[in-house]
Enzyme design. Sequence first.
Site: not given
Ligand SMILES: *Cc1c(COP(=O)(O)O)cnc(C)c1O
Length: 393
Positions: A58, A111, A183, A208
């Site tokens: 961790r 998001y 982000d 993603k």
């Molecule tokens: C999918 C997504 C998230 C969240 O990510 P997870 O891996 O599903 O927790 C945050 N920001 C954006 C722009 C996303 O597409």
Amino acid sequence: MKKISRFETKVIHDGYDSEQHYGSLSTPLYQSSTFTFPSAESGEKRFAGEEEGYVYSRLGNPTTSILQERIASLEGGEAGLAFSSGMAAVSAVLFSLVKSNDHILCSEGIYGCTFGLLQLIKERFNVDHDLISMETEEQLLQHIRPETKVIYVESPINPTMKLVNLEMVVHVAKKRNITVVVDNTFCSPYLQKPLEIGCDVVVHSATKYLSGHGDIIAGLVAGRKEYIQEVAMTTQKDIGGVLSPFDAWLLLRGMKTLAVRMDRHCENAMKVALQLKSHPKVKKVIYPGVEDFVQKEIAMKQMRMPGGMISFEIDGGKMAAQKIMNQLNMIKIAVSLGDAETLIQHPATMTHSVVPPEVRAKMGISDQLLRLSVGLEAWEDIWEDLEQALNNC
Ligand SMILES: *Cc1c(COP(=O)(O)O)cnc(C)c1O
């Protein structure tokens, strides 16, 4: 190892030296929860931070460390940190930057779960926020308060593909000592590098494009060393959303092809966007690569290429949108994005169904809007599937 500077090479090599791992070409997977100390004194020193070495996964793991160094290098940050999900990354970053009575200024249309998190910390911890379109400096200045500690930005914004001018945000924030968090999920560091523009922290849903294969949930953060270390020792260590070594290994594996994948995602998306634009049943195509994209100038300035995400509107509302999705053969109906497979989803009833209808309308998310994550298949096959679905509705 000699320092390398080109992205396509860095994404394959940075952070890993095979000579330190018996010459293993593939990154070794250290699937271990804990690490043995050579002596009691050594254990004491590692806990005191006086000796290098791993303690417990961790707090750090060799496979995960390679991944962290790699994302830092790709984003142009001093250090990186890996999390069990994009939301674990977003929450650890926000919790590390604010306390009660602080304020967060946020781009509108973030998001869904980030929106949920902002609601939660407002209700439980009295951290207020405002969501604004972030179009001009004046508008930003109007909403900045003495308590504003963070400006949190997504660009492009999902699913409306609206861009936020990062240089403008940095210009406003720097003078006021406000931390800018971006982000960068929709672009990946191949297309956009917020830290190089002057932003402070980058967060990713590595689920993603970075992973690219739809097989893990993961989050990554990059920024200044001191800040990253603080998050590692506070809101990551104590809340505990760390990435498993195996998922770090899968992510390192997926990321090696990021540059070639992004090239193809963008190439396919451009071709599909142009075909969609010329189809009589399509009312509107929102893609940063098309001529009439309203923020073309910002796209050219801060993005290397227009990306793999397209939103488009058809005639006829929710029923028509659902009919088209059901007519598709190869293209899959699913949320998430950045995978090899082309995915389609209906924001009004899926990713943005929790957003009140009037807010959705204000943001430009109509019932006839569809979002396409263009995959790596032959673009002709992607288009032919869309075309037959449009023609049959
Ligand atoms: C999918 C997504 C998230 C969240 O990510 P997870 O891996 O599903 O927790 C945050 N920001 C954006 C722009 C996303 O597409």
